[in-house]
Write an enzyme that holds these catalytic residues in place. Structure first.
Site, mmCIF file in Angstrom:
data_model
loop_
_atom_site.group_PDB
_atom_site.id
_atom_site.type_symbol
_atom_site.label_atom_id
_atom_site.label_comp_id
_atom_site.label_asym_id
_atom_site.label_seq_id
_atom_site.Cartn_x
_atom_site.Cartn_y
_atom_site.Cartn_z
ATOM 1 N N HIS A 176 171.876 3.243 16.455
ATOM 2 C CA HIS A 176 172.167 2.068 17.295
ATOM 3 C C HIS A 176 170.954 1.168 17.485
ATOM 4 O O HIS A 176 170.785 0.532 18.530
ATOM 5 C CB HIS A 176 172.710 2.515 18.667
ATOM 6 C CG HIS A 176 174.148 2.906 18.624
ATOM 7 N ND1 HIS A 176 174.596 4.184 18.897
ATOM 8 C CD2 HIS A 176 175.253 2.187 18.302
ATOM 9 C CE1 HIS A 176 175.909 4.233 18.784
ATOM 10 N NE2 HIS A 176 176.332 3.046 18.419
ATOM 11 N N GLU A 216 175.821 -4.528 10.995
ATOM 12 C CA GLU A 216 176.949 -4.823 11.892
ATOM 13 C C GLU A 216 176.668 -6.023 12.782
ATOM 14 O O GLU A 216 177.606 -6.630 13.302
ATOM 15 C CB GLU A 216 177.266 -3.595 12.753
ATOM 16 C CG GLU A 216 176.224 -3.229 13.755
ATOM 17 C CD GLU A 216 176.607 -1.982 14.552
ATOM 18 O OE1 GLU A 216 176.425 -0.869 14.047
ATOM 19 O OE2 GLU A 216 177.096 -2.129 15.679
ATOM 20 N N HIS A 257 181.483 -2.661 8.877
ATOM 21 C CA HIS A 257 181.475 -2.165 10.260
ATOM 22 C C HIS A 257 182.851 -2.450 10.842
ATOM 23 O O HIS A 257 183.403 -3.527 10.640
ATOM 24 C CB HIS A 257 180.386 -2.897 11.061
ATOM 25 C CG HIS A 257 180.396 -2.561 12.504
ATOM 26 N ND1 HIS A 257 180.929 -3.374 13.459
ATOM 27 C CD2 HIS A 257 179.944 -1.455 13.149
ATOM 28 C CE1 HIS A 257 180.803 -2.793 14.662
ATOM 29 N NE2 HIS A 257 180.215 -1.631 14.482
HETATM 30 O O1 LIG Z 1 178.421 1.596 13.974
HETATM 31 C C1 LIG Z 1 179.177 1.314 14.912
HETATM 32 O O2 LIG Z 1 180.410 1.485 14.913
HETATM 33 C C2 LIG Z 1 178.614 0.613 16.110
HETATM 34 O O3 LIG Z 1 177.218 0.770 16.154
HETATM 35 C C3 LIG Z 1 179.246 1.077 17.402
HETATM 36 O O4 LIG Z 1 178.896 2.428 17.602
HETATM 37 C C4 LIG Z 1 178.774 0.179 18.521
HETATM 38 O O5 LIG Z 1 178.737 0.846 19.708
HETATM 39 C C5 LIG Z 1 179.691 -1.015 18.658
HETATM 40 O O6 LIG Z 1 179.726 -1.714 17.452
HETATM 41 C C6 LIG Z 1 179.205 -1.945 19.767
HETATM 42 O O7 LIG Z 1 179.786 -3.203 19.606
HETATM 43 MG MG LIG Z 2 176.419 1.145 14.229
#
Ligand SMILES: O=C(O)[C@H](O)[C@@H](O)[C@H](O)[C@H](O)CO
Ligand SMILES: [Mg+2]
Length: 390
Positions: free
Chosen positions: A199, A249, A299
């Site tokens: 993250h 993402e 994503h």
């Molecule tokens: O890889 C992923 O799916 C993202 O990092 C999520 O875990 C995030 O929490 C989300 O996209 C927040 O908007």
């Molecule tokens: Mg992510």
């Protein structure tokens, strides 16, 4: 002529137990003069109200235009929006509208979207599970739930084992993260891909220490080891580790994606159709990725309309790795919203062959979960964390 008569953001809400950011869904409803209706999806994380109002602002440029003219509309927005796509809110608003226009266009030709995009390279799209480890903070919990995910038919899973570490990581936290990863690897065996989600929360030194500690568990990739905008951090990570890097993402423009690709900072790029410019932006990044021999893994964390669009995109993406999937870990209403058409087996889902994005939004379910847009309360456990793991 296909004149657009109305574009409206629609906020849906139900406390999503595990994917807290996805308790909200922001759909964008596009209606044409001849009565056709299509939906796109925008990003709901934290800034629900600004995204809602950005959709209303961007919509004013599109109403009255012909929905066939997707590229001219993007260009006109670029001309009008002085800050261009650097605004996350306007990028996600534009992305959601773009998705709906592509759906309208494909439906009009009675063709699945993937046919309009050149034809399917694959009839089944491999996926990886995310959102499955809510409430887990210890290795046993992660291992038990990982076994269940594999039993459901997944052969790849992603998770964030770093609990509440941020920027740096203590020796104790690193030891705990390693115990979690070791337990998952032991639970799923070595024929399942494990993907490590950071993250974007670490500085380069912490990320490099983590890579060195976790390499022995052969993760397929390390996602967002440092913050999205930390280019120097990515360069340092690249020079000091051998593990594959996944990121993307939070990209809101194709030119932004090019910087990471041109510098060789990414091995699996993860554009999100909800903020990279919809179908149009996703295709451009997919083509760039092919040119740089980088894999693509869209994503896909927000909702069912996004899911359906990205299955279509994944069908035509030359260097696809896998599509992310929270699908089986959302509340049932999200699957019901599109008639629950996707079922994982042997690690993949079928590409729908119906017209457009291949699913239709159930207006009754939509009405039941409609909510007023509102601010999201920041809490100790940030909204982007899988609940109960911080
Ligand atoms: O890889 C992923 O799916 C993202 O990092 C999520 O875990 C995030 O929490 C989300 O996209 C927040 O908007
Ligand atoms: Mg992510």
């Amino acid at each position: 002529m296909g004149e657009i008569s109305e574009i409206e953001p629609v906020v849906l809400y139900e406390q999503d137990i595990d994917a807290r950011w996805a308790s909200f869904s922001i759909l964008v409803r596009v209606v044409t003069k001849n009565g056709a209706v299509a939906y796109g999806e925008a990003v709901p994380t934290l800034r629900v109200l600004p995204v809602y109002s950005a959709v209303k602002q961007v919509a004013r440029l599109f109403v009255g235009r012909d929905y066939h003219d997707v590229l001219p509309a993007h260009r006109e927005w670029y001309r009008q929006d002085f800050f261009a796509s650097r605004s996350f809110e306007s990028a996600t608003a534009l992305s959601a509208i773009d998705m709906a226009l592509w759906d309208l266009k494909a439906r009009e030709f009675g063709a699945p979207l993937h046919d309009l995009l050149g034809g399917a390279l694959r009839r089944r799209v491999r996926v990886y599970a995310n959102g499955w480890y809510g409430g887990c903070r210890d290795p046993e919990c992660f291992a038990e739930k990982a076994r269940r995910v594999v039993a459901m038919g997944y052969d790849a899973l992603k998770f964030d084992p770093f609990t509440d570490s941020f920027i740096s990581i203590t020796p104790q936290a690193l030891k705990k993260a390693e115990a979690i990863v070791a337990a998952v690897r032991d639970a799923v065996g070595d024929e399942v891909d494990i993907l490590i989600e950071h993250h974007g929360r670490f500085d380069a030194n912490a990320a490099v220490d983590i890579a060195k500690r976790l390499e022995k568990y052969s993760p397929y990739f390390m996602e967002e080891p440092v913050h999205h905008e930390d280019i120097e951090g990515y360069r340092k990570y690249r020079s000091l580790t051998r593990l594959r890097v996944a990121m993307g993402e939070r990209l809101i423009g194709v030119k932004e994606a090019l910087q990471y690709l041109r510098e060789g900072l990414v091995d699996v790029i993860q554009p999100d159709a909800c903020n990279i410019g919809g179908v149009t932006g996703s295709l451009k990044v997919s083509t760039l990725a092919e040119a740089f021999s980088v894999e693509v893994s869209y994503h896909n964390a927000y909702g069912p309309v996004q899911f359906a669009v990205e299955v279509q995109l994944s069908a035509v993406t030359p260097t696809l790795y896998r599509l992310e999937s929270f699908y089986d870990f959302w509340p049932q209403w999200k699957r019901d919203l599109i008639g629950d058409p996707f079922h994982v087996s042997e690690g993949a889902v079928e590409v729908p062959r119906g017209p457009g994005i291949g699913v239709t939004v159930n207006e009754k379910v939509l009405e039941r979960y409609k909510a007023e847009p509102r601010e999201v309360e920041p809490t100790e456990e940030p909204v982007w964390v899988v609940r109960g793991t911080w």
